[in-house]
Design a protein around this motif. Structure first.
Motif, PDB file in Angstrom:
ATOM      1  N   PRO A  98       0.800  -1.224   0.000  1.00 41.65           N
ATOM      2  CA  PRO A  98       0.000   0.000   0.000  1.00 41.65           C
ATOM      3  C   PRO A  98       0.835   1.278   0.000  1.00 41.65           C
ATOM      4  CG  PRO A  98      -0.240  -1.168   2.086  1.00 41.65           C
ATOM      5  CD  PRO A  98       0.536  -2.057   1.175  1.00 41.65           C
ATOM      6  N   THR A  99       2.002   1.263   0.635  1.00 37.57           N
ATOM      7  CA  THR A  99       2.814   2.481   0.673  1.00 37.57           C
ATOM      8  C   THR A  99       3.370   2.812  -0.701  1.00 37.57           C
ATOM      9  OG1 THR A  99       3.377   2.072   2.987  1.00 37.57           O
ATOM     10  CG2 THR A  99       4.784   3.608   1.778  1.00 37.57           C
ATOM     11  N   SER A 100       3.968   1.831  -1.363  1.00 41.25           N
ATOM     12  CA  SER A 100       4.532   2.100  -2.692  1.00 41.25           C
ATOM     13  C   SER A 100       3.428   2.397  -3.704  1.00 41.25           C
ATOM     14  CB  SER A 100       5.417   0.947  -3.167  1.00 41.25           C
ATOM     15  OG  SER A 100       4.650  -0.232  -3.351  1.00 41.25           O
ATOM     16  N   ALA A 101       2.298   1.712  -3.588  1.00 38.03           N
ATOM     17  CA  ALA A 101       1.186   1.981  -4.506  1.00 38.03           C
ATOM     18  C   ALA A 101       0.648   3.390  -4.303  1.00 38.03           C
ATOM     19  CB  ALA A 101       0.085   0.942  -4.308  1.00 38.03           C
ATOM     20  N   ALA A 102       0.523   3.807  -3.047  1.00 33.37           N
ATOM     21  CA  ALA A 102       0.045   5.170  -2.775  1.00 33.37           C
ATOM     22  C   ALA A 102       1.040   6.205  -3.287  1.00 33.37           C
ATOM     23  CB  ALA A 102      -0.216   5.353  -1.280  1.00 33.37           C
ATOM     24  N   MET A 103       2.329   5.951  -3.108  1.00 32.78           N
ATOM     25  CA  MET A 103       3.346   6.876  -3.646  1.00 32.78           C
ATOM     26  C   MET A 103       3.224   6.971  -5.166  1.00 32.78           C
ATOM     27  SD  MET A 103       5.204   8.548  -1.543  1.00 32.78           S
ATOM     28  CE  MET A 103       6.306   9.164  -2.775  1.00 32.78           C
ATOM     29  N   ASN A 104       3.042   5.843  -5.811  1.00 29.27           N
ATOM     30  CA  ASN A 104       2.912   5.859  -7.265  1.00 29.27           C
ATOM     31  C   ASN A 104       1.633   6.565  -7.709  1.00 29.27           C
ATOM     32  OD1 ASN A 104       5.360   4.719  -7.956  1.00 29.27           O
ATOM     33  ND2 ASN A 104       4.581   2.637  -7.760  1.00 29.27           N
TER      34      ASN A 104
END
Length: 150
Positions: A98-104
């Motif tokens: 979720p963190t990397s997806a939200a950053m993207n």
């Protein structure tokens, strides 16, 4: 700055609800528990933001495509090519945790705002378009930012 017509403004603000709800369930354990028990995991925290964010980036590709129809020649070709970028970004870049997806998604919405600016500069959007897009994008990025930070 030209004022934003009421219908696009209200619909745009309503479109922020899943982002705001996701952010609220990220910062409030009680709200997250309520949502989990009553709505299911799909509507809690980052998951609602990530799913909806991907949908909105894809939707915005369609909006940009519609703006590209107002252009002609090479500008139209560039407009059509650029219009598919947000949907492709969501497809290829929103995955993993979720963190990397939200950053993207944050990068995707920031990039979308740059595309909005280009289409506006080419005279393909309504005069009020950038006022609406800046407002909506700021809220979306702030909500996703909460998800990344917490």
């Amino acid at each position: 700055m030209t004022s934003i017509p009421r219908a696009p403004l209200f619909l745009g603000l309503a479109g922020l609800i899943p982002f705001l709800w996701g952010a609220a369930t990220v910062v409030s354990d009680d709200l997250a528990e309520f949502a989990l028990n009553s709505l299911g995991a799909r509507f809690v925290g980052p998951y609602v933001q990530l799913a909806y964010g991907s949908i909105i980036l894809s939707f915005m590709s369609g909006v940009l495509w519609a703006f590209a129809t107002k252009a002609s020649g090479a500008q139209a070709a560039v407009g059509y090519a650029l219009s598919v970028v947000p949907a492709l970004w969501a497809f290829f870049m929103v995955g993993g945790g979720p963190t990397s997806a939200a950053m993207n998604l944050i990068f995707g919405f920031a990039g979308l705002l740059m595309l909005d600016f280009a289409f506006s500069a080419w005279g393909l959007t309504p005069r009020w378009w950038m006022a609406l897009r800046i407002l909506l994008t700021a809220v979306v990025i702030a909500c996703l930012g909460l998800t990344v930070m917490i």
